[in-house]
Scaffold this motif. Structure first.
Motif, short mmCIF file in Angstrom:
data_model
loop_
_atom_site.label_atom_id
_atom_site.label_comp_id
_atom_site.label_asym_id
_atom_site.label_seq_id
_atom_site.Cartn_x
_atom_site.Cartn_y
_atom_site.Cartn_z
N TYR A 149 51.40 41.13 35.99
CA TYR A 149 52.33 40.02 35.96
C TYR A 149 52.75 39.65 37.39
N HIS A 150 52.43 38.43 37.77
CA HIS A 150 52.78 37.91 39.10
C HIS A 150 52.32 38.80 40.25
N ASP A 151 51.20 39.47 40.11
CA ASP A 151 50.72 40.30 41.20
C ASP A 151 49.19 40.44 41.18
N GLU A 152 48.57 39.29 41.41
CA GLU A 152 47.12 39.23 41.36
C GLU A 152 46.48 40.12 42.42
N GLU A 153 47.13 40.19 43.58
CA GLU A 153 46.56 40.95 44.67
C GLU A 153 46.46 42.44 44.31
N ARG A 154 47.53 42.93 43.71
CA ARG A 154 47.53 44.34 43.31
C ARG A 154 46.52 44.58 42.19
N PHE A 155 46.37 43.59 41.33
CA PHE A 155 45.38 43.66 40.24
C PHE A 155 43.99 43.90 40.82
N ILE A 156 43.63 43.10 41.80
CA ILE A 156 42.31 43.23 42.42
C ILE A 156 42.21 44.56 43.17
N ASN A 157 43.21 44.83 44.00
CA ASN A 157 43.14 46.03 44.84
C ASN A 157 43.12 47.33 44.05
N SER A 158 43.92 47.39 43.00
CA SER A 158 44.00 48.66 42.27
C SER A 158 42.79 48.93 41.39
#
Ligand code: WTA
Length: 633
Positions: free
Chosen positions: A479-488
């Motif tokens: 939720y509202h954190d696409e960057e973390r989605f990709i990185n994690s």
């Protein structure tokens, strides 16, 4: 829990499925169906056909913008409609949908027709409060029928629910509500726990003082506990008042296949918990398919998943999958050992439970009482058992198999995650079983074990678990954190999903999951981040710095071991230890089970200041410290 590799390597027992189980299972057909065509899209399309669509999809899978996969593109559907309304037109109309029971021996049976009316009334009530499609609704509720009704009503409206586990405390609860800008909070006067009533409303009130977005608080009168209303703003309304006089009809919202369904938080290695976003159609297809095929659900089943609805296990397999299949789901509020450690088997006997799904930690706990309790009760109604949440050690598996399954019925050791939404690695009822192995990826899913560079490791060697194919119930984002989605999840092995687990594959292609590869703890099957526990410690005035690791525990799998640098003038004596334990419990709730606390002068850190928990772990287990070249001193 990291398993003892030697024990696993030596685990050579194989248990072949019973003939009766094979005869009943309707899995052979669909497995060969997939193998024949190797056509992933066709396979999942067939599974999706079982539902009532308002408008059919144009394309099953759109993978043109990885990892932002889309499933059942342009399909229009409503989950609650399929889980409830669909059955009203069939003979299941008067079948029990939810069988609620609790530790006091109370019981409530709600048929599909009754559930339909209740969901509709509540949906109308929510609409009157101004809830619209896309709004976020928070829930802080015990395992009670109103929780299922609330979730289904949101789903019917298209509002996004965010359930906060009732064992979490004020901190995590407020954080989630504020992050999501929730408009509504649904809570209850209390929950039953080991003969006591825990006042959830009090915790909710404390949290609400820090919420700026909640407009209305709906309170379920669940325990009859007399609660004090701290309602200064007049924003409280009781559940009963809200639905009073409401129409029992409600037209389900037309949802796009990819419209958000719910957000559920789970711990990562660093920072705040992640808001895992699941969407509508793929999730439905994924959870219903896996439950039906892995647990071989038929019309005469009574399904019992002991997981709490506050976690993904409960979302997928206490509420959504069983109702989507038109099954009766047993919702039990209480502990496995209260009033005595025979309670679960007593429930199985009393209701004739046929499929029973639980957690290894509960089995390890009950095992300590020997076979005395299972022997008292007739559990012969059971046909399939299952486990989830952490690796099951072979001893626990054998105890479950012998004492509950009477060496006749199979155990489905299902591996999956909040992110995956559905089972990804699991036996089918027809799979030969090895105690401690989740066996193989389910049909339609490919997985592997790789090294840090993404190359498959030799058989028997440990490595990182990756999933190579998209699956319909996959989470779509944070939720509202696409960057973390990709990185994690997607950066380390491009094109593949990094599960964050360590695993091995044996010569038969069976997977042996060994635990997390990151700084996430598994305490009694609950996922909790080391950083969350550390923050809780540091928020105490005596603590300057904290580092925590998971320490093996025979029942819980892991408990917290903390290394604390105290502020000047403080000593880690009995009084302070008690104080710190209470403090962390207050901050995080009872899920963070603390073991030893150690006072240290400093923490091992890299030159850039990151705590090296690996060093603490190695020292704790008496192992070689490994590469210490990046250590500060
Ligand atoms: C662990 C729970 C071994 C694993 C549904 C995973 C398991 C994490 C198993 C996800 C299993 C879950 N065998 N380990 N059968 N099932 N795990 O998000 O480490 O609470 O990554 O979802 O639990 O935990 P979560």
């Amino acid at each position: 829990m990291a398993q003892d590799t030697d024990v696993l390597l030596n685990e050579k027992r194989i248990f072949n499925p019973d003939e009766q189980v094979i005869k009943r299972a309707n899995v052979d057909k669909w497995e060969s169906e997939l193998n024949k065509g190797k056509d992933l899209e066709k396979y999942w399309a067939n599974k999706a056909e079982q539902f009532e669509w308002f408008q059919k999809w144009d394309k099953v899978l759109d993978d043109s913008n990885k990892p932002f996969y889309k499933w059942f593109v342009n399909g229009k559907i409503n989950l609650a409609y399929n889980a409830v309304d669909r059955w009203i037109k069939t003979p299941k109309r008067n079948q029990v949908a939810i069988l609620y029971a609790n530790e006091r021996g109370d019981e409530r049976k709600i048929t599909y027709y009754e559930l339909y009316r209740e969901v509709n009334k509540f949906a109308n009530g929510l609409i009157n409060l101004g809830v619209k499609k896309g709004d976020r609704v928070s829930m802080y509720l015990p395992m009670c029928p109103e929780l299922l009704v609330s979730m289904l009503a949101c789903t019917k409206i298209g509002a996004i629910h965010n359930v906060v586990y009732s064992g979490l405390s004020v901190g995590p609860f407020v954080e989630r509500m504020n992050e999501l800008k929730a408009k509504i909070l649904i809570t209850a006067d209390g929950t039953y726990r080991r003969g006591k009533i825990i006042d959830l409303k009090k915790i909710a009130d404390e949290g609400l003082l820090q919420s700026h977005t909640v407009e209305t608080v709906i309170v379920v009168n669940h325990t009859g506990n007399s609660i004090e209303s701290s309602d200064l703003s007049g924003r409280e309304i009781s559940y009963d008042r809200l639905i009073e006089g409401e129409s029992d009809e409600f037209k389900a919202e037309l949802m796009d296949a990819e419209d958000p369904l719910f957000i559920l938080h789970t711990s990562g290695s660093t920072g705040k918990p992640k808001g895992i976003l699941h969407t509508t159609a793929g999730y439905m297809v994924g959870v219903a398919t896996t439950l039906r095929d892995i647990f071989d659900i038929h019309d005469d089943d009574l399904w019992w998943c002991t997981g709490d609805i506050g976690w993904i296990t409960g979302h997928s397999y206490v509420i959504y999958a069983p109702l989507l299949l038109g099954t009766t789901t047993l919702v039990y509020e209480g502990a496995p050992d209260y009033p005595d450690p025979g309670i679960w088997w007593r429930m199985v006997e009393r209701y004739g439970v046929t499929k029973f799904y639980t957690a290894p930690t509960a089995i390890r706990h009950l095992m300590r009482f020997g076979n005395r309790y299972p022997k008292i009760y007739n559990t012969s109604s059971l046909k399939i058992l299952g486990t989830v949440g952490e690796p099951i050690n072979p001893e626990a598996w054998m105890w479950f198999y012998k004492n509950i399954g009477k060496e006749k019925i199979p155990i489905m050791d299902t591996w999956w995650q909040t992110e995956t939404g559905m089972h990804l690695i699991s036996p089918l009822p027809t799979t030969p079983l090895k105690p401690g192995s989740a066996t193989k990826p389910v049909p339609g899913v490919e997985a592997d074990v790789v090294d840090g560079k993404g190359n498959p490791v030799p058989l028997g060697k440990g490595g990182f678990l990756i999933i190579k194919t998209p699956w319909p119930a996959m989470f779509r984002n944070l939720y509202h954190d696409e960057e973390r989605f990709i990185n994690s999840y997607w950066k380390d092995y491009p094109g593949y999903y990094n599960a964050g687990d360590i695993a091995r594959k044996d010569e038969d292609g069976y997977f042996w999951i060994q635990g997390r590869s990151d700084d996430v703890l598994k305490i009694a099957g609950h996922r909790i981040g080391t950083s969350e526990v550390e923050s809780a410690f540091v928020s105490h005035p005596a603590v300057a710095e904290a580092a925590v690791i998971g320490k093996s525990d025979p029942v819980k799998g892991q408990v917290v071991k903390a290394f604390l640098v105290l502020r000047e003038g403080y000593q880690l004596k009995t009084k302070l230890i008690e104080d710190l334990k209470l403090h962390v419990r207050y901050e995080l709730g009872p899920v963070a089970v603390l073991g030893e606390l150690d006072q240290v002068k400093s923490l091992p850190k890299t030159r850039s200041g990151k705590i090296m928990r690996r060093i603490l772990r190695a020292r704790e287990e008496g192992e070689d410290l490994g590469d210490t070249s990046t250590l500060e001193e």
